[in-house]
Design an enzyme around this catalytic site. Structure first.
Site, PDB file in Angstrom:
ATOM      1  N   GLY A   1      10.052  -3.877   4.053  1.00 55.34           N
ATOM      2  CA  GLY A   1      10.660  -3.478   2.787  1.00 55.34           C
ATOM      3  C   GLY A   1      11.910  -4.269   2.477  1.00 55.34           C
ATOM      4  O   GLY A   1      12.324  -5.163   3.224  1.00 55.34           O
TER       5      GLY A   1
ATOM      6  N   GLY B   1       6.171   3.622  13.382  1.00 52.80           N
ATOM      7  CA  GLY B   1       6.875   3.326  14.627  1.00 52.80           C
ATOM      8  C   GLY B   1       8.342   3.689  14.613  1.00 52.80           C
ATOM      9  O   GLY B   1       9.066   3.353  15.562  1.00 52.80           O
TER      10      GLY B   1
ATOM     11  N   GLY C   1      11.643  -3.075  10.282  1.00 53.62           N
ATOM     12  CA  GLY C   1      10.586  -2.458   9.501  1.00 53.62           C
ATOM     13  C   GLY C   1      10.187  -3.335   8.335  1.00 53.62           C
ATOM     14  O   GLY C   1      10.470  -4.535   8.303  1.00 53.62           O
TER      15      GLY C   1
ATOM     16  N   GLU D   1       6.952  -3.895  16.172  1.00 54.97           N
ATOM     17  CA  GLU D   1       5.537  -3.687  15.865  1.00 54.97           C
ATOM     18  C   GLU D   1       5.075  -4.619  14.753  1.00 54.97           C
ATOM     19  O   GLU D   1       3.899  -4.958  14.663  1.00 54.97           O
ATOM     20  CB  GLU D   1       5.291  -2.231  15.467  1.00 54.97           C
ATOM     21  CG  GLU D   1       5.974  -1.798  14.183  1.00 54.97           C
ATOM     22  CD  GLU D   1       5.683  -0.348  13.835  1.00 54.97           C
ATOM     23  OE1 GLU D   1       4.831   0.261  14.498  1.00 54.97           O
ATOM     24  OE2 GLU D   1       6.310   0.172  12.891  1.00 54.97           O
TER      25      GLU D   1
END
Length: 607
Positions: free
Chosen positions: A209, A328, A207, A230
């Site tokens: 961050g 996602g 992801g 993604e």
């Protein structure tokens, strides 16, 4: 139609629904021109996900003209508009957004996108964001494209022919850059723990961050990683350049990174430009759980706002305030769980608001919504360790999650969860770290070519210790307990694993295979009241005896006792237990006169 759109009234009309390009591919120059000529418009719905940069259309001055429907909230302007009721938030899986367009649940009148200049064959590239843009341009009645020579040309399913575009707007502007976040020690520790769950040869999804960036920085010594994600960032690029990510062990799209969009610095945008080793595909393809699961050893790594003690994950809202979106996370958690050897991971710091709020909570904050269910997540990781949830009862989950909560909140969490009978009345001890084991709190060891973990016994090991006890033969029980106990009920097992590790010590060697965990050996010492002496004992599973586990445990126990200033260690062993006697004597223990016939007393002077 070439050049600048002739007149906006011919393209966009009041009451229509329009889509704008996402992430780093927002056509800002094109939208600025629309805003400058928008006086004639009213009640136009703008459908978008995260749109980096200045979202001027979300400001109150454009309220009469535009109303935002955000499928993923990104940026303070949109977040503020949603909080004030000037914009809407529609929760949906990233993999499902394209069908909202194609099935005309959210029919699109126009799509405003950004593309690269056309090649000699007449094809423009969607560049750094294929994601849901691909479905939007296929579904929209009118496609209006900003042609930007600074947009990278990416491969995969990233092209649109100029014949599919109704209006072209030529404007060069740099893509918005997102610098890698600065990391703090807590975030780094979370990333370090996550990296320990990733095996060589795995395929990862990451992801966005600080936690995800920290994880990537701890993968420098891994080998043969692949990417099906993604999103890719500078961290992924750096691991590709170093050779850590080479995609050669992937079982789906071998030798290629699969993604749907990228965000980062200009270095990353230059790197993906004409790069044949990276394929950009639509979200319905990349985020399809079925496709994700085709990668063996698929690891999904995402963050959260809070996790309750049953394993429910909140990641799109803080109470009643919507913060981001589903994105996602569920797509990849489900896909990883369906993958052979896969691991869905949620990683987050244990606290928020400068340590004043626990992010491991007894119940979800009022107004908060579950994004990822109890059954989706295999691991929850904080700076205090890894909670393994797969196959765990509510009782075991609560104890696992309390173990990775911040120590100052553990008693409160235990007290709260006991009100609902998630844990029994006799569970009173919260987990206590053993700092002498090092920063990560456990050690990876190898015995005869097989990997094990040497770690503390924890309250969540109650059932595992019970299984360990019932695996023993009568002979082992006689040698260890000097009698043959016939029962190890849950309460007794709970007492044995609920140890104040700052005083007494209880270690175990565990065979860990994904979510499967089996205790192979236990070693412990009990500290005397004056804190100067201790009594040691250990027991090993029958099929692990003779492998040196007792020696490893005893060596670690002596080391920790010495660091704690314990002066002597005693042991009481049955005279016929020659193997156990040999372990103690090889460690330097000497025999003392025994008070009991048939029992040998041994002593080690530590300091």
């Amino acid at each position: 139609m070439h050049g600048k759109p002739a007149k906006w009234p011919e393209l966009i009309k009041s009451g229509q629904r329009i889509f704008i390009g996402s992430h780093a591919a927002v056509p800002h120059a094109l939208i600025a021109d629309l805003l400058a000529n928008s006086n004639y418009l009213h009640d136009v719905e703008i459908v978008q996900v995260a749109a980096f940069g200045n979202n001027r259309w979300a400001e109150p001055e454009y309220l009469r003209n535009f109303k935002i429907n955000s499928l993923f909230i990104g940026g303070e302007q949109v977040r503020k508009a949603v909080a004030e009721g000037r914009a809407d938030y529609t929760p949906t899986f990233m993999s499902d957004i394209p069908s909202l367009f194609t099935d005309e649940i959210l029919p699109l009148d126009a799509a405003l996108i950004m593309v690269s200049p056309a090649d000699e064959h007449g094809y423009h590239s969607l560049g750094v964001s294929v994601d849901i843009v691909s479905a939007a341009l296929r579904s929209a009645k009118i496609v209006i494209a900003q042609v930007n020579p600074q947009m990278p040309v990416t491969f995969g399913q990233a092209f649109i022919h100029r014949g599919q575009i109704d209006a072209l707007f030529y404007a060069s502007e740099p893509l918005l850059e997102i610098q890698p976040p600065a990391l703090d020690p807590i975030t780094e520790r979370v990333g370090q723990y996550v990296s320990l769950l990733i095996n060589d040869g795995a395929t990862i999804q990451i992801g966005f961050g600080k936690v995800c960036e920290a994880t990537l920085r701890y993968l420098n010594n891994h080998k043969d990683l692949g990417v099906h994600s993604e999103l890719i960032t500078d961290g992924i690029m750096d691991l590709m350049l170093s050779g850590v990510i080479n995609n050669r062990k992937k079982t789906f799209h071998q030798h290629k990174v699969v993604t749907s969009f990228c965000i980062g610095t200009q270095r990353l945008y230059d790197y993906v430009n004409h790069n044949p080793h990276i394929g950009f595909y639509p979200s319905e393809y990349v985020n399809s759980p079925a496709n994700i699961s085709r990668n063996e050893n698929m690891i999904s790594i995402n963050s959260a706002i809070e996790v309750d003690l049953t394993g429910q994950v909140v990641s799109d809202s803080i109470g009643y305030q919507f913060y981001s979106g589903i994105g996602g996370q569920v797509d990849f958690s489900r896909g990883a769980s369906m993958s052979q050897g896969g691991k869905p991971i949620i990683a987050l710091p244990s606290t928020a608001a400068n340590g004043t709020i626990s992010r491991i909570v007894p119940h979800i904050t009022e107004g908060g919504g579950v994004v990822t269910s109890r059954a989706h997540v295999y691991y929850v990781v904080t700076e205090f360790g890894v909670a393994s949830l797969r196959g765990k009862s509510i009782r075991e989950r609560a104890l696992e999650l309390i173990r990775v909560a911040h120590p100052k909140f553990r008693p409160q969490l235990l007290e709260e969860v006991r009100k609902h009978y998630y844990v029994p009345h006799y569970q009173v001890q919260t987990p206590v770290e053993i700092p002498e084991l090092g920063e990560v709190g456990f050690k990876k060891i190898e015995i005869n070519g097989e990997a094990y973990d040497l770690r503390p016994l924890n309250p969540s090991d109650e059932r595992r210790l019970q299984e360990f006890f019932y695996s023993h033969t009568k002979e082992t029980l006689q040698m260890r307990y000097n009698t043959i106990p016939t029962q190890m009920n849950r309460e007794k097992s709970c007492n044995l694993v609920s140890v104040d590790q700052s005083k007494d010590l209880a270690l175990c060697i565990v065979r860990q295979r994904g979510s499967m965990s089996q205790i192979q050996a236990v070693g412990r010492y009990y500290l005397s009241h004056d804190g100067k002496n201790c009594e040691a004992a250990f027991v090993t599973r029958e099929n692990s005896q003779g492998k040196g586990m007792a020696k490893l445990l005893l060596t670690e126990m002596i080391r920790i006792a010495k660091l704690r200033g314990v002066r002597t260690m005693l042991a009481f062993v049955r005279a016929e237990n020659q193997k156990m006697l040999a372990v103690f004597e090889k460690a330097g223990f000497v025999r003392l006169p025994a008070d009991e016939p048939g029992e040998v007393t041994l002593e080690l002077v530590i300091v």
